[in-house]
Design a protein around this motif. Structure first.
Motif, PDB file in Angstrom:
ATOM      1  N   ILE A  89      33.303  40.148  44.832  1.00 34.43           N
ATOM      2  CA  ILE A  89      33.315  41.618  44.941  1.00 34.43           C
ATOM      3  C   ILE A  89      34.487  41.994  45.844  1.00 34.43           C
ATOM      4  O   ILE A  89      34.512  41.632  47.020  1.00 34.43           O
ATOM      5  CB  ILE A  89      31.996  42.144  45.577  1.00 34.43           C
ATOM      6  CG1 ILE A  89      30.772  41.721  44.771  1.00 34.43           C
ATOM      7  CG2 ILE A  89      32.049  43.653  45.796  1.00 34.43           C
ATOM      8  CD1 ILE A  89      30.552  42.459  43.481  1.00 34.43           C
ATOM      9  N   ASP A  90      35.451  42.716  45.265  1.00 32.05           N
ATOM     10  CA  ASP A  90      36.586  43.166  46.092  1.00 32.05           C
ATOM     11  C   ASP A  90      36.075  44.177  47.116  1.00 32.05           C
ATOM     12  O   ASP A  90      35.324  45.095  46.754  1.00 32.05           O
ATOM     13  CB  ASP A  90      37.641  43.859  45.218  1.00 32.05           C
ATOM     14  CG  ASP A  90      38.290  42.878  44.248  1.00 32.05           C
ATOM     15  OD1 ASP A  90      38.284  41.681  44.550  1.00 32.05           O
ATOM     16  OD2 ASP A  90      38.770  43.329  43.191  1.00 32.05           O
ATOM     17  N   HIS A  91      36.488  44.013  48.349  1.00 26.49           N
ATOM     18  CA  HIS A  91      36.011  44.952  49.367  1.00 26.49           C
ATOM     19  C   HIS A  91      37.008  45.068  50.513  1.00 26.49           C
ATOM     20  O   HIS A  91      37.730  44.111  50.811  1.00 26.49           O
ATOM     21  CB  HIS A  91      34.646  44.503  49.904  1.00 26.49           C
ATOM     22  CG  HIS A  91      34.681  43.137  50.520  1.00 26.49           C
ATOM     23  ND1 HIS A  91      34.756  41.984  49.765  1.00 26.49           N
ATOM     24  CD2 HIS A  91      34.665  42.743  51.811  1.00 26.49           C
ATOM     25  CE1 HIS A  91      34.787  40.946  50.573  1.00 26.49           C
ATOM     26  NE2 HIS A  91      34.741  41.372  51.815  1.00 26.49           N
ATOM     27  N   LEU A  92      37.040  46.256  51.101  1.00 30.39           N
ATOM     28  CA  LEU A  92      37.888  46.494  52.265  1.00 30.39           C
ATOM     29  C   LEU A  92      36.989  46.966  53.409  1.00 30.39           C
ATOM     30  O   LEU A  92      36.099  47.786  53.189  1.00 30.39           O
ATOM     31  CB  LEU A  92      38.898  47.624  51.997  1.00 30.39           C
ATOM     32  CG  LEU A  92      39.799  47.547  50.769  1.00 30.39           C
ATOM     33  CD1 LEU A  92      40.641  48.833  50.680  1.00 30.39           C
ATOM     34  CD2 LEU A  92      40.726  46.350  50.891  1.00 30.39           C
ATOM     35  N   ALA A  93      37.239  46.451  54.593  1.00 30.45           N
ATOM     36  CA  ALA A  93      36.497  46.937  55.763  1.00 30.45           C
ATOM     37  C   ALA A  93      37.236  48.162  56.286  1.00 30.45           C
ATOM     38  O   ALA A  93      38.452  48.125  56.486  1.00 30.45           O
ATOM     39  CB  ALA A  93      36.434  45.864  56.828  1.00 30.45           C
ATOM     40  N   LEU A  94      36.516  49.261  56.465  1.00 29.64           N
ATOM     41  CA  LEU A  94      37.124  50.488  57.007  1.00 29.64           C
ATOM     42  C   LEU A  94      36.612  50.709  58.432  1.00 29.64           C
ATOM     43  O   LEU A  94      35.438  50.459  58.708  1.00 29.64           O
ATOM     44  CB  LEU A  94      36.731  51.717  56.189  1.00 29.64           C
ATOM     45  CG  LEU A  94      36.986  51.717  54.683  1.00 29.64           C
ATOM     46  CD1 LEU A  94      36.428  53.006  54.071  1.00 29.64           C
ATOM     47  CD2 LEU A  94      38.473  51.624  54.377  1.00 29.64           C
ATOM     48  N   LYS A  95      37.463  51.215  59.278  1.00 30.11           N
ATOM     49  CA  LYS A  95      37.098  51.561  60.672  1.00 30.11           C
ATOM     50  C   LYS A  95      36.292  50.446  61.346  1.00 30.11           C
ATOM     51  O   LYS A  95      36.574  49.283  61.129  1.00 30.11           O
ATOM     52  CB  LYS A  95      36.324  52.891  60.698  1.00 30.11           C
ATOM     53  CG  LYS A  95      37.102  54.054  60.082  1.00 30.11           C
ATOM     54  CD  LYS A  95      36.372  55.365  60.265  1.00 30.11           C
ATOM     55  CE  LYS A  95      35.158  55.452  59.378  1.00 30.11           C
ATOM     56  NZ  LYS A  95      34.279  56.556  59.594  1.00 30.11           N
ATOM     57  N   GLY A  96      35.297  50.820  62.122  1.00 31.49           N
ATOM     58  CA  GLY A  96      34.373  49.868  62.742  1.00 31.49           C
ATOM     59  C   GLY A  96      35.029  48.704  63.475  1.00 31.49           C
ATOM     60  O   GLY A  96      36.081  48.864  64.114  1.00 31.49           O
ATOM     61  N   PRO A  97      34.415  47.518  63.409  1.00 27.10           N
ATOM     62  CA  PRO A  97      34.907  46.372  64.177  1.00 27.10           C
ATOM     63  C   PRO A  97      36.342  45.951  63.816  1.00 27.10           C
ATOM     64  O   PRO A  97      37.070  45.458  64.677  1.00 27.10           O
ATOM     65  CB  PRO A  97      33.930  45.247  63.804  1.00 27.10           C
ATOM     66  CG  PRO A  97      32.715  45.922  63.281  1.00 27.10           C
ATOM     67  CD  PRO A  97      33.176  47.198  62.667  1.00 27.10           C
ATOM     68  N   VAL A  98      36.731  46.185  62.555  1.00 27.14           N
ATOM     69  CA  VAL A  98      38.089  45.789  62.145  1.00 27.14           C
ATOM     70  C   VAL A  98      39.137  46.697  62.810  1.00 27.14           C
ATOM     71  O   VAL A  98      40.167  46.218  63.293  1.00 27.14           O
ATOM     72  CB  VAL A  98      38.207  45.796  60.600  1.00 27.14           C
ATOM     73  CG1 VAL A  98      39.645  45.727  60.160  1.00 27.14           C
ATOM     74  CG2 VAL A  98      37.419  44.634  60.022  1.00 27.14           C
ATOM     75  N   LEU A  99      38.827  47.987  62.851  1.00 28.73           N
ATOM     76  CA  LEU A  99      39.751  48.905  63.530  1.00 28.73           C
ATOM     77  C   LEU A  99      39.794  48.579  65.029  1.00 28.73           C
ATOM     78  O   LEU A  99      40.856  48.612  65.653  1.00 28.73           O
ATOM     79  CB  LEU A  99      39.290  50.353  63.306  1.00 28.73           C
ATOM     80  CG  LEU A  99      40.176  51.447  63.897  1.00 28.73           C
ATOM     81  CD1 LEU A  99      41.604  51.368  63.383  1.00 28.73           C
ATOM     82  CD2 LEU A  99      39.599  52.834  63.609  1.00 28.73           C
ATOM     83  N   SER A 100      38.630  48.231  65.569  1.00 28.75           N
ATOM     84  CA  SER A 100      38.571  47.844  66.979  1.00 28.75           C
ATOM     85  C   SER A 100      39.475  46.631  67.229  1.00 28.75           C
ATOM     86  O   SER A 100      40.225  46.578  68.209  1.00 28.75           O
ATOM     87  CB  SER A 100      37.121  47.508  67.343  1.00 28.75           C
ATOM     88  OG  SER A 100      37.024  47.181  68.682  1.00 28.75           O
ATOM     89  N   GLN A 101      39.407  45.659  66.323  1.00 30.73           N
ATOM     90  CA  GLN A 101      40.250  44.465  66.431  1.00 30.73           C
ATOM     91  C   GLN A 101      41.731  44.852  66.381  1.00 30.73           C
ATOM     92  O   GLN A 101      42.547  44.359  67.162  1.00 30.73           O
ATOM     93  CB  GLN A 101      39.894  43.505  65.274  1.00 30.73           C
ATOM     94  CG  GLN A 101      40.714  42.233  65.223  1.00 30.73           C
ATOM     95  CD  GLN A 101      40.396  41.293  66.370  1.00 30.73           C
ATOM     96  OE1 GLN A 101      39.249  41.165  66.770  1.00 30.73           O
ATOM     97  NE2 GLN A 101      41.416  40.655  66.904  1.00 30.73           N
ATOM     98  N   GLU A 102      42.061  45.765  65.451  1.00 29.88           N
ATOM     99  CA  GLU A 102      43.469  46.152  65.288  1.00 29.88           C
ATOM    100  C   GLU A 102      43.994  46.923  66.500  1.00 29.88           C
ATOM    101  O   GLU A 102      45.129  46.743  66.907  1.00 29.88           O
ATOM    102  CB  GLU A 102      43.624  47.016  64.025  1.00 29.88           C
ATOM    103  CG  GLU A 102      43.562  46.195  62.756  1.00 29.88           C
ATOM    104  CD  GLU A 102      43.975  47.009  61.551  1.00 29.88           C
ATOM    105  OE1 GLU A 102      43.125  47.753  61.040  1.00 29.88           O
ATOM    106  OE2 GLU A 102      45.139  46.904  61.129  1.00 29.88           O
ATOM    107  N   ILE A 103      43.142  47.779  67.061  1.00 27.52           N
ATOM    108  CA  ILE A 103      43.618  48.603  68.182  1.00 27.52           C
ATOM    109  C   ILE A 103      43.533  47.846  69.508  1.00 27.52           C
ATOM    110  O   ILE A 103      44.453  47.874  70.309  1.00 27.52           O
ATOM    111  CB  ILE A 103      42.809  49.917  68.285  1.00 27.52           C
ATOM    112  CG1 ILE A 103      43.014  50.766  67.040  1.00 27.52           C
ATOM    113  CG2 ILE A 103      43.223  50.702  69.523  1.00 27.52           C
ATOM    114  CD1 ILE A 103      42.207  52.065  67.022  1.00 27.52           C
TER     115      ILE A 103
END
Lengths: 386, 88
Positions: A100-114
């Motif tokens: 299943i193709d999926h993208l993580a939006l905001k949340g922990p992934v954005l936290s990781q990026e910022i």
């Protein structure tokens, strides 16, 4: 109360103090905390979801009691966010194993990026983006993982209406106490938005908690966050804080390039409004061309957002639901024109919660829209009846 | 010689001087003090006990014998909690 130069909006002392913390302007000594209501300050920190960002600057000059409270909120938040990160990894694995193709939006992934830490930013839910034609298998996997669908539908027409008028479905894991939004569009806006195909083709894989996860490209991430914030009139400072950090990570030339890339889409209005707000509230250095070119729609979003931010203590928002709805329509009009306004008004008549009270059959499905307000009122009266 | 590696099924983060983490499968939380979190950081890539001690001796005032003894006990504890695996 402090008035803002470009508006008639006044901010409370507590809100101004938090804005100073977020824009690295203070507090510079303990006198700046004099006369501050601790209760109000804590309420604002939680409403705006900025504990991780303000705890440091505030702790330096605050007394024992406040410091202890801030540390308590920060620790509790850290554990909650770690749980969200763990849950995201589980879902990532389950979706990947079933292709299943999926993208993580905001949340922990954005936290990781910022913040280079998956648990530093406050989230109340997980957001996952999928292809709309993979909605059924995605729901089946999530059910297997223990999630219950909160956006309920029981007929094909009901599902079709949700897919058309909404941009996500809500699910809840009661054992883990995790709310999840499964998205197939980035927003409910009816205007000229970023196409799903473009999102997928430019999406990128980032390292995440010892593994890897797919998310939006940097360019789309910024456009999405500007649009998401604008559609919510930036009533939480967290959304502006995210943008402040992300824009701070790129050069002015990159901001110019982003501006050029949004020329024909509604993302331009949202980008303008976001940058104007960052300039006004965070002292962010915005290219002159952008401030000069800002149209009346961007400026209207800025005004509405400033009023919403000033009014956003949890109590005030409850009292002003009608005002918020009106602002919401105005914002949709500012972003997507008349099409956005009609879409915003019409989508309020598509209420999956109504269908649990009474639903017309699929052959007369349009009547669900026509009688939406009556069914809603009937449900409300039924709940109040002894 | 035996090397020690982190269980990849964990997510960790700093909480002031401590390191807090969650086991993804079990949903259990753990916390480590600053020395323990230094060891946790050293084993980002698998390391032997001696290599871990070398790193600690550079950072903390401790003799090698005490260090080896403490590290051995700590690694055994982590293995029991399934936070660390032995790799060859």
């Amino acid at each position: 109360m402090a008035s803002h130069p470009n508006s008639s909006v006044s901010f409370s002392k507590e809100l101004q103090l938090l804005l100073n913390c977020l824009s690295n302007k203070g507090p510079t000594d303990s006198t700046q905390l004099a006369g501050i209501s601790e209760t109000k300050l804590i309420e604002l920190i939680q409403t705006h979801r900025i504990i991780s960002q303000v705890r440091g600057p505030l702790s330096t000059f605050s007394e024992g009691g406040l410091q202890e409270k801030l540390n308590g909120i920060y620790s509790a938040n850290k554990f909650t966010q770690l749980k969200f990160a763990a849950e995201l990894i589980k879902i990532n694995k389950a979706f990947s194993s079933q292709n299943i193709d999926h993208l993580a939006l905001k949340g922990p992934v954005l936290s990781q990026e910022i913040y280079n830490d998956p648990s530093e930013r406050t989230s109340r839910d997980l957001d996952i983006f999928i292809r709309v034609d993979q909605l059924d298998p995605s729901l089946a996997i999530l059910k297997e993982l223990g999630y219950e669908l909160l956006t309920k539908f029981s007929t094909p027409k009901q599902k079709q209406a949700i897919v058309k008028h909404y941009h996500h479905m809500e699910l809840y894991h009661s054992d883990e106490n995790v709310l999840l939004e499964l998205h197939w569009k980035l927003s409910s806006s009816k205007g000229n938005s970023i196409s799903a195909e473009e999102l997928w083709s430019k999406s990128t894989v980032i390292p995440f908690a010892g593994g890897a996860i797919r998310t939006l490209s940097k360019e789309h991430q910024l456009q999405y966050l500007c649009m998401h914030g604008a559609l919510h009139s930036f009533f939480r400072l967290q959304w502006l804080t995210d943008l402040h950090r992300l824009f701070g990570q790129i050069s002015l030339d990159e901001i110019d390039a982003l501006y050029a890339a949004t020329e024909i889409s509604e993302a331009r209005v949202c980008l303008n409004a976001s940058l104007l707000l960052l300039s006004e509230l965070y002292g962010f250095d915005v290219p002159e061309k952008i401030t000069k070119d800002a149209d009346r729609f961007s400026k209207r979003i800025v005004q509405i957002s400033l009023r919403e931010i000033a009014a956003n203590t949890s109590m005030d928002r409850k009292k002003s639901r009608w005002r918020t709805t009106l602002y919401n329509h105005k914002v949709h009009y500012s972003i997507s024109g008349i099409r956005g306004l009609i879409g915003s008004i019409f989508s309020r008549n598509v209420r999956p919660k109504n269908w649990q009270i009474f639903a017309f059959p699929d052959s007369l499905f349009f009547l669900n829209h026509v009688f939406s307000r009556f069914i809603w009122l009937f449900g409300k009266l039924k709940r109040k009846a002894p | 010689m035996k090397k020690y590696a982190k269980n990849p099924n964990t997510v960790a983060s700093k909480l002031d001087d401590e390191l807090v983490m969650i086991d993804i499968d079990l949903g259990k939380y753990f916390s480590m003090n600053s020395i323990a979190s230094s060891i946790w950081e050293y084993i980002d890539t698998p390391k032997t006990k001696e290599e871990i001690c070398d790193e600690l001796l550079n950072e903390y005032a401790v003799d090698r014998a005490t260090c080896t003894q403490e590290v051995t006990l700590f690694l055994e504890e982590l293995i029991q909690m399934k936070l660390v695996n032995e790799v060859t």
